[in-house]
Design a protein around this motif. Structure first.
Motif, PDB file in Angstrom:
ATOM      1  N   GLY A 105      -1.246 -18.493   1.164  1.00 51.87           N
ATOM      2  CA  GLY A 105      -2.541 -18.206   0.559  1.00 51.87           C
ATOM      3  C   GLY A 105      -3.473 -17.453   1.479  1.00 51.87           C
ATOM      4  N   LYS A 106      -2.903 -16.546   2.293  1.00 48.62           N
ATOM      5  CA  LYS A 106      -3.706 -15.801   3.260  1.00 48.62           C
ATOM      6  C   LYS A 106      -4.067 -14.412   2.726  1.00 48.62           C
ATOM      7  CE  LYS A 106      -3.717 -18.840   6.642  1.00 48.62           C
ATOM      8  NZ  LYS A 106      -3.304 -18.473   7.987  1.00 48.62           N
ATOM      9  N   LYS A 107      -5.155 -13.858   3.241  1.00 49.13           N
ATOM     10  CA  LYS A 107      -5.624 -12.535   2.839  1.00 49.13           C
ATOM     11  C   LYS A 107      -4.634 -11.457   3.271  1.00 49.13           C
ATOM     12  CE  LYS A 107      -9.966 -14.444   4.515  1.00 49.13           C
ATOM     13  NZ  LYS A 107     -10.986 -14.332   5.563  1.00 49.13           N
ATOM     14  N   VAL A 108      -4.433 -10.457   2.437  1.00 51.67           N
ATOM     15  CA  VAL A 108      -3.549  -9.349   2.787  1.00 51.67           C
ATOM     16  C   VAL A 108      -3.982  -8.106   2.016  1.00 51.67           C
ATOM     17  CG1 VAL A 108      -1.868 -10.004   1.013  1.00 51.67           C
ATOM     18  CG2 VAL A 108      -1.147  -8.568   2.919  1.00 51.67           C
ATOM     19  N   ILE A 109      -3.944  -6.965   2.685  1.00 52.06           N
ATOM     20  CA  ILE A 109      -4.230  -5.681   2.050  1.00 52.06           C
ATOM     21  C   ILE A 109      -2.900  -4.972   1.833  1.00 52.06           C
ATOM     22  CG2 ILE A 109      -5.310  -3.413   2.328  1.00 52.06           C
ATOM     23  CD1 ILE A 109      -7.409  -4.789   4.111  1.00 52.06           C
ATOM     24  N   THR A 110      -2.627  -4.565   0.594  1.00 49.78           N
ATOM     25  CA  THR A 110      -1.382  -3.865   0.316  1.00 49.78           C
ATOM     26  C   THR A 110      -1.649  -2.383   0.082  1.00 49.78           C
ATOM     27  OG1 THR A 110      -1.553  -4.511  -2.020  1.00 49.78           O
ATOM     28  CG2 THR A 110      -0.176  -5.878  -0.600  1.00 49.78           C
ATOM     29  N   MET A 111      -0.756  -1.553   0.635  1.00 52.83           N
ATOM     30  CA  MET A 111      -0.838  -0.107   0.495  1.00 52.83           C
ATOM     31  C   MET A 111       0.534   0.411   0.071  1.00 52.83           C
ATOM     32  SD  MET A 111      -2.987   0.894   3.953  1.00 52.83           S
ATOM     33  CE  MET A 111      -3.283   2.584   3.378  1.00 52.83           C
ATOM     34  N   ALA A 112       0.564   1.591  -0.530  1.00 50.42           N
ATOM     35  CA  ALA A 112       1.843   2.199  -0.905  1.00 50.42           C
ATOM     36  C   ALA A 112       1.640   3.686  -1.133  1.00 50.42           C
ATOM     37  CB  ALA A 112       2.420   1.550  -2.150  1.00 50.42           C
ATOM     38  N   GLU A 113       2.657   4.455  -0.796  1.00 53.42           N
ATOM     39  CA  GLU A 113       2.602   5.891  -1.058  1.00 53.42           C
ATOM     40  C   GLU A 113       2.702   6.116  -2.563  1.00 53.42           C
ATOM     41  OE1 GLU A 113       4.952   9.978   0.274  1.00 53.42           O
ATOM     42  OE2 GLU A 113       5.336   8.106   1.330  1.00 53.42           O
ATOM     43  N   HIS A 114       1.966   7.133  -3.063  1.00 54.62           N
ATOM     44  CA  HIS A 114       2.040   7.459  -4.487  1.00 54.62           C
ATOM     45  C   HIS A 114       3.490   7.657  -4.902  1.00 54.62           C
ATOM     46  CE1 HIS A 114      -2.049   7.719  -5.898  1.00 54.62           C
ATOM     47  NE2 HIS A 114      -2.408   8.417  -4.853  1.00 54.62           N
ATOM     48  N   GLY A 115       3.837   7.139  -6.064  1.00 50.05           N
ATOM     49  CA  GLY A 115       5.206   7.225  -6.545  1.00 50.05           C
ATOM     50  C   GLY A 115       5.967   5.934  -6.370  1.00 50.05           C
ATOM     51  N   THR A 116       5.431   5.018  -5.569  1.00 49.39           N
ATOM     52  CA  THR A 116       6.071   3.710  -5.395  1.00 49.39           C
ATOM     53  C   THR A 116       5.874   2.875  -6.656  1.00 49.39           C
ATOM     54  OG1 THR A 116       5.678   3.729  -3.006  1.00 49.39           O
ATOM     55  CG2 THR A 116       6.113   1.590  -4.022  1.00 49.39           C
ATOM     56  N   LYS A 117       6.954   2.376  -7.219  1.00 47.46           N
ATOM     57  CA  LYS A 117       6.875   1.535  -8.412  1.00 47.46           C
ATOM     58  C   LYS A 117       6.863   0.075  -7.987  1.00 47.46           C
ATOM     59  CE  LYS A 117       9.021   0.736 -12.924  1.00 47.46           C
ATOM     60  NZ  LYS A 117      10.127   1.108 -13.829  1.00 47.46           N
ATOM     61  N   LEU A 118       5.739  -0.571  -8.164  1.00 45.26           N
ATOM     62  CA  LEU A 118       5.594  -1.957  -7.726  1.00 45.26           C
ATOM     63  C   LEU A 118       6.377  -2.900  -8.631  1.00 45.26           C
ATOM     64  CD1 LEU A 118       1.763  -2.098  -6.956  1.00 45.26           C
ATOM     65  CD2 LEU A 118       3.634  -1.632  -5.373  1.00 45.26           C
ATOM     66  N   PRO A 119       6.963  -3.961  -8.065  1.00 46.58           N
ATOM     67  CA  PRO A 119       7.639  -4.968  -8.885  1.00 46.58           C
ATOM     68  C   PRO A 119       6.660  -5.602  -9.866  1.00 46.58           C
ATOM     69  CG  PRO A 119       8.171  -5.255  -6.565  1.00 46.58           C
ATOM     70  CD  PRO A 119       7.065  -4.253  -6.630  1.00 46.58           C
ATOM     71  N   PHE A 120       7.172  -6.072 -11.004  1.00 42.12           N
ATOM     72  CA  PHE A 120       6.296  -6.561 -12.067  1.00 42.12           C
ATOM     73  C   PHE A 120       5.427  -7.717 -11.622  1.00 42.12           C
ATOM     74  CE2 PHE A 120       7.986 -10.690 -13.395  1.00 42.12           C
ATOM     75  CZ  PHE A 120       9.212 -10.709 -12.753  1.00 42.12           C
ATOM     76  N   ASP A 121       5.912  -8.552 -10.663  1.00 39.15           N
ATOM     77  CA  ASP A 121       5.151  -9.755 -10.316  1.00 39.15           C
ATOM     78  C   ASP A 121       3.989  -9.488  -9.375  1.00 39.15           C
ATOM     79  OD1 ASP A 121       6.947  -9.107  -8.371  1.00 39.15           O
ATOM     80  OD2 ASP A 121       7.671 -11.135  -8.015  1.00 39.15           O
ATOM     81  N   ILE A 122       3.877  -8.272  -8.824  1.00 37.89           N
ATOM     82  CA  ILE A 122       2.708  -7.952  -7.992  1.00 37.89           C
ATOM     83  C   ILE A 122       1.993  -6.700  -8.478  1.00 37.89           C
ATOM     84  CG2 ILE A 122       3.617  -9.066  -5.920  1.00 37.89           C
ATOM     85  CD1 ILE A 122       4.267  -6.251  -4.852  1.00 37.89           C
TER      86      ILE A 122
END
Length: 303
Positions: A105-122
């Motif tokens: 339950g810790k804070k996190v910043i997520t980043m991704a290059e355009h075109g990355t298809k994120l999994p449905f659960d996130i």
């Protein structure tokens, strides 16, 4: 030195203390494209932005301590005040480490290059998308600053933390605290609420995911398509529309002339599509959505 002066000195030291921000990221071999992209993101974006907050980026391959590297990584994932996860290409190790952070339950910043298809659960978790280019560096920096500032200065953020693993743990704990005869009913209620939440999420316009306002496709129909997107991505959008995959000369899938209207920082593009295969239209709109630059996609049958 008086006690008051000592406290003042300690306060100044605390403000000037340089802390580590652990970076969860794909690494690859030292001569691989993944490694070059990772180092480029760290040196061009993460390092200069983090320095403004008295942090330094610390990915696993920069750790120079003796001992078990796996333990050192896990300790940093759990204990670091600030963690940034680069989800580009959905690397398995990255997802495993992100899951550990989520579980606590810790804070996190997520980043991704355009075109990355994120999994449905996130896919509903706030993610900063960026272009791997010189202009992309300058665009993403202020977005990252806002995210870091929000995490470090929001005193109530611990009450707002929500991710699939942490939510499941909390649900399980709640269920276990109920009397035995109430547990089955509560599980059914929580499952029903999850389904409602997922349904509402599908109906809302998100920057990451499928943004269709209608998907009642009927084979052989003509459709009006409107796409609202960030103007800076206009060339990428035209490139997608011009690809051989969609610029077909048969009667299976046809795109009509395109009109574009600029609306402030965003643009709206309209065109019509005629297709005899509804699956193609669904694939087409999904491809636009999964590229990460669309704000919304509207599809309307033309009578």
């Amino acid at each position: 030195m008086t006690a008051k002066a000592t406290n003042k000195t300690e306060e100044v030291k605390a403000k000037n203390e340089i802390k580590e921000c652990f970076i969860i990221t794909p690494i690859g071999g030292s001569d691989s494209e993944i490694f070059r992209k990772t180092e480029g993101l760290i040196s061009s974006v993460l390092k200069p932005v983090l320095e403004k907050f008295n942090f330094i980026p610390m990915p696993a391959h920069h750790i120079n301590e003796a001992g078990s590297i796996n333990k050192q990584i896990i300790q940093r994932i759990i204990n670091s005040e600030l963690v940034i996860a680069n989800l580009t290409n959905i690397n398995p190790n990255v997802m495993y480490e992100l899951a550990i952070r989520h579980a606590f339950g810790k804070k996190v910043i997520t980043m991704a290059e355009h075109g990355t298809k994120l999994p449905f659960d996130i896919v509903d978790q706030r993610t900063i998308f960026y272009d791997d280019s010189m202009i992309g560096v300058e665009i993403v920096k202020p977005k990252l600053e806002i995210a870091i500032n929000s995490i470090l200065n929001d005193t109530e953020i611990d009450l707002k933390i929500s991710n699939p693993i942490f939510d499941a743990i909390n649900q399980f704990a709640t269920i276990q605290n109920l009397p035995a005869d109430q547990q089955d009913g509560f599980v059914m209620l929580m499952n029903r609420l999850d389904k409602i939440e997922n349904f509402m999420g599908e109906k809302s316009n998100r920057r990451e995911g499928v943004f269709l306002k209608t998907n009642n496709y009927v084979a052989g129909d003509t459709y009006q398509v409107k796409v609202n997107f960030q103007s800076e991505h206009k060339n990428r959008f035209f490139s997608l529309l011009s690809s051989e995959k969609w610029r077909r000369n048969d009667n299976v899938f046809q795109i009509s002339p395109i009109t574009t209207i600029k609306r402030g920082e965003d643009s709206e593009m309209s065109f019509t599509i005629r297709t005899s295969q509804k699956d193609l239209l669904h694939s087409f709109t999904n491809e636009i959505a999964n590229n990460g630059f669309a704000n919304s996609i509207e599809v309307f049958p033309v009578n």
